[in-house]
Design a protein around this motif. Structure first.
Motif, short mmCIF file in Angstrom:
data_model
loop_
_atom_site.label_atom_id
_atom_site.label_comp_id
_atom_site.label_asym_id
_atom_site.label_seq_id
_atom_site.Cartn_x
_atom_site.Cartn_y
_atom_site.Cartn_z
N ARG A 25 0.84 -1.20 0.00
CA ARG A 25 0.00 0.00 0.00
C ARG A 25 0.88 1.26 0.00
NH1 ARG A 25 -5.23 0.22 1.13
NH2 ARG A 25 -5.20 -1.79 2.16
N VAL A 26 1.94 1.24 0.83
CA VAL A 26 2.88 2.37 0.88
C VAL A 26 3.60 2.50 -0.46
CG1 VAL A 26 4.97 3.27 1.99
CG2 VAL A 26 3.14 2.26 3.39
N ARG A 27 4.07 1.38 -1.02
CA ARG A 27 4.78 1.40 -2.30
C ARG A 27 3.89 2.02 -3.38
NH1 ARG A 27 8.25 -2.79 -4.34
NH2 ARG A 27 7.08 -4.22 -3.05
N GLN A 28 2.67 1.53 -3.50
CA GLN A 28 1.80 2.00 -4.57
C GLN A 28 1.47 3.49 -4.43
OE1 GLN A 28 1.28 0.39 -7.35
NE2 GLN A 28 2.49 -1.29 -6.50
N ALA A 29 1.29 3.95 -3.20
CA ALA A 29 1.02 5.38 -2.98
C ALA A 29 2.23 6.22 -3.38
CB ALA A 29 0.65 5.63 -1.52
N LEU A 30 3.43 5.79 -2.99
CA LEU A 30 4.62 6.57 -3.31
C LEU A 30 4.95 6.50 -4.81
CD1 LEU A 30 6.59 8.51 -2.10
CD2 LEU A 30 8.07 6.62 -1.53
N VAL A 31 4.81 5.34 -5.42
CA VAL A 31 5.05 5.22 -6.86
C VAL A 31 4.06 6.10 -7.63
CG1 VAL A 31 4.87 3.64 -8.84
CG2 VAL A 31 6.22 2.98 -6.84
N HIS A 32 2.81 6.11 -7.21
CA HIS A 32 1.82 6.98 -7.85
C HIS A 32 2.24 8.44 -7.74
CE1 HIS A 32 -2.11 8.32 -9.23
NE2 HIS A 32 -2.11 9.18 -8.23
N PHE A 33 2.74 8.84 -6.58
CA PHE A 33 3.22 10.21 -6.37
C PHE A 33 4.41 10.51 -7.29
CE2 PHE A 33 5.94 13.22 -3.94
CZ PHE A 33 5.10 14.31 -3.94
N LEU A 34 5.35 9.57 -7.38
CA LEU A 34 6.51 9.76 -8.26
C LEU A 34 6.08 9.96 -9.71
CD1 LEU A 34 8.96 7.01 -6.91
CD2 LEU A 34 9.08 9.46 -6.47
N LEU A 38 5.83 14.02 -9.60
CA LEU A 38 7.25 14.35 -9.71
C LEU A 38 7.86 14.00 -11.08
CD1 LEU A 38 8.48 13.38 -6.13
CD2 LEU A 38 7.77 15.63 -7.00
N GLY A 39 7.04 13.53 -12.00
CA GLY A 39 7.50 13.33 -13.37
C GLY A 39 8.42 12.15 -13.61
N TYR A 40 8.36 11.13 -12.76
CA TYR A 40 9.20 9.95 -12.96
C TYR A 40 8.59 9.10 -14.08
CZ TYR A 40 11.94 10.80 -8.73
OH TYR A 40 12.79 11.34 -7.80
N PRO A 41 9.35 8.78 -15.13
CA PRO A 41 8.81 7.93 -16.20
C PRO A 41 8.66 6.48 -15.71
CG PRO A 41 10.80 9.11 -16.91
CD PRO A 41 10.69 9.26 -15.42
N THR A 124 27.14 12.68 3.61
CA THR A 124 25.78 12.31 3.25
C THR A 124 24.84 13.34 3.84
OG1 THR A 124 26.27 9.96 3.07
CG2 THR A 124 23.99 10.54 3.56
N THR A 125 23.88 13.82 3.04
CA THR A 125 22.96 14.85 3.52
C THR A 125 21.52 14.38 3.35
OG1 THR A 125 23.01 15.91 1.34
CG2 THR A 125 24.49 16.80 3.00
N GLN A 126 20.69 14.78 4.30
CA GLN A 126 19.27 14.50 4.19
C GLN A 126 18.61 15.63 3.42
OE1 GLN A 126 17.33 13.53 7.88
NE2 GLN A 126 15.32 13.35 6.92
N LEU A 127 17.77 15.27 2.45
CA LEU A 127 17.06 16.25 1.64
C LEU A 127 15.69 16.52 2.27
CD1 LEU A 127 17.83 14.90 -1.96
CD2 LEU A 127 19.11 16.57 -0.60
N PRO A 128 15.12 17.70 2.04
CA PRO A 128 13.83 18.02 2.62
C PRO A 128 12.66 17.28 1.97
CG PRO A 128 14.61 19.85 1.28
CD PRO A 128 15.72 18.84 1.33
N SER A 129 12.85 16.82 0.72
CA SER A 129 11.78 16.12 0.02
C SER A 129 12.37 15.32 -1.14
CB SER A 129 10.74 17.12 -0.52
OG SER A 129 11.36 18.02 -1.42
N ILE A 130 11.54 14.51 -1.75
CA ILE A 130 11.97 13.73 -2.91
C ILE A 130 12.10 14.69 -4.10
CG2 ILE A 130 11.42 11.83 -4.47
CD1 ILE A 130 9.63 10.69 -2.24
N PRO A 131 13.24 14.69 -4.78
CA PRO A 131 13.38 15.56 -5.95
C PRO A 131 12.52 15.07 -7.11
CG PRO A 131 15.48 14.47 -5.41
CD PRO A 131 14.45 13.94 -4.47
N THR A 132 12.18 15.98 -8.02
CA THR A 132 11.53 15.56 -9.26
C THR A 132 12.52 14.69 -10.03
OG1 THR A 132 12.32 17.41 -10.59
CG2 THR A 132 10.21 17.73 -9.40
N TYR A 133 12.02 13.96 -11.03
CA TYR A 133 12.91 13.13 -11.83
C TYR A 133 13.95 13.99 -12.53
CZ TYR A 133 14.64 9.57 -14.99
OH TYR A 133 15.46 8.70 -15.67
#
Length: 150
Positions: A25-34, A38-41, A124-133
């Motif tokens: 459920r978590v995977r599908q929600a995040l993949v849908h968001f990507l 966020l423009g991930y092909p 190594t740095t933590q980012l504030p959010s997932i970058p666009t593709y």
């Protein structure tokens, strides 16, 4: 649906129905968001991607590839009730030892952690959010020269 069957969901990356577990459920929600936000092909994502860690075969939950099909981000998911503990983070780092990607993302649906991995002595740095593709690919192409801009 028969009462003894578990619910399923269509996975657009694997192009098949899979069991709808809490982690899925978590995977599908995040993949849908990507894909949608966020423009991930879709052709640049692989779910349940098999790698070898030492002598063991393991599966990364999702791997993102750049335009020339080099892996650039590993995503690991946990069910919403599982906190993103140090052990969870360590699992992703172990998987990355086989791939050497510049980004790692961990999510349990309510918390998402994204890291830009420092190689060659860089931090190594933590980012504030997932970058666009597009941002992900640009940062990857720039390499270490973009370390100061998360």
């Amino acid at each position: 649906m028969k009462s003894d069957q578990r619910p399923t969901v269509f996975d657009p990356i694997r192009q098949k129905r899979v069991a709808l577990t809490p982690e899925e459920r978590v995977r599908q929600a995040l993949v849908h968001f990507l894909l949608t936000e966020l423009g991930y092909p879709p052709a640049r994502l692989a779910n349940e991607y098999t790698i070898t860690v030492g002598k063991l075969s393991r599966r990364c939950d999702t791997v993102v590839f750049d335009e020339v099909l080099r892996p650039i981000m590993v995503l690991e998911y946990k069910a919403s009730h599982i906190p993103l503990s140090q052990a969870v983070i360590q699992q992703a780092w172990q998987y990355n030892s086989a791939l050497g990607v510049p980004y790692i993302c961990l999510s349990n649906g309510s918390t998402t952690l994204v890291y830009r991995i420092g190689y060659d002595g860089l931090q190594t740095t933590q980012l504030p959010s997932i970058p666009t593709y597009q941002e992900l690919c640009i940062r990857h192409e720039r390499g270490s020269s973009d370390e100061s801009h998360p």
